[in-house]
Design a protein around this motif. Sequence first.
Motif: not given
Length: 308
Positions: A128-136, A219-233
């Motif tokens: 969501e953050a990488s696509q810009g929709t998290l703000r909304y 999900l924790l890693f996903s909240t720490l970054t705006e790059n989903p590939i980083g959280a997955i990796s």
Amino acid sequence: MSNHEPSDRARRPSTAVLTPPDQTPDRAGAVPDRGPGRLRAAARLLGAEAALTFRRPRHLAMLGVLAIVPILIGVAVRLVAGDGVTESIVAQVAGNGLVLTFAAFFVMLPLILPLAVSVVAGDAVAGEASQGTLRYLLTAPAGRGRLLALKYANVLLFCLAACTLVAVSALVAGLVLFPSGPVTLLSGTTVPFAEGLLRAGVAVLYASAGMAALGALALLFSTLTENPIGAISATVVLVVVSEVLVAIPQLSALRPFLLTSWWNAFDGVLRAPMDTGRMGTGLLVFAGYIVISGSLAWARFTSRDVTS
């Protein structure tokens, strides 16, 4: 696993649209409790989130792989069953197709299932953050804590669906490729086929709990970054490192604290009586990971700066 899928994100329904009009947010931005109305709103939000998850081509491809791997395992066992193979699990699969369900989990729990869960959970917030929709989404009346709970509930649904798919695919392939009947457990006891099905169901639920713990970490890693590939990796690397640490005898003192040490404890269903002690300990470890990871994710997510 590209993180650029604007078409899916563009069609994502906003939390504000799905919030019932009678639920006015308070000053903290949270929707006050309206009893049944709140539950209906949460169900609609979860349904919308799950629909997006299970419609994305990337996720459908992963589910396809999860369905195919048990079939490939069954075909491989079928081809080598007559070549003097004496390993217990292979011999039991060749003698009863139901055992293919357990064999599939033995093969897929170390990496294949965790990879699928990591992709979905790691993308939950960072995508969501990488696509810009998290703000909304964060400014919607649903509130940050409830939105995070919704994301994790969707991860839980995917974990259960993925493990169930593996079991059903393995069961169908096993019944087609091999004979069926009473099941001989690892302890040497023979149980009726119906009881074997029940034990397979317990294994599915246990495996789903293990994946749910991993999903909380992702999900924790996903909240720490705006790059989903980083959280997955990060999640996949953590799984691989943990598997390596489990395999080193000199580090055996760490095993009780490593998540991967408990994934294969589902084999307790293949013993008579069922090894509920070890499985119960595994469930406690999973719960600990979920509580700690969920708390850290909540602390990060509820204080996240969405204006940057």
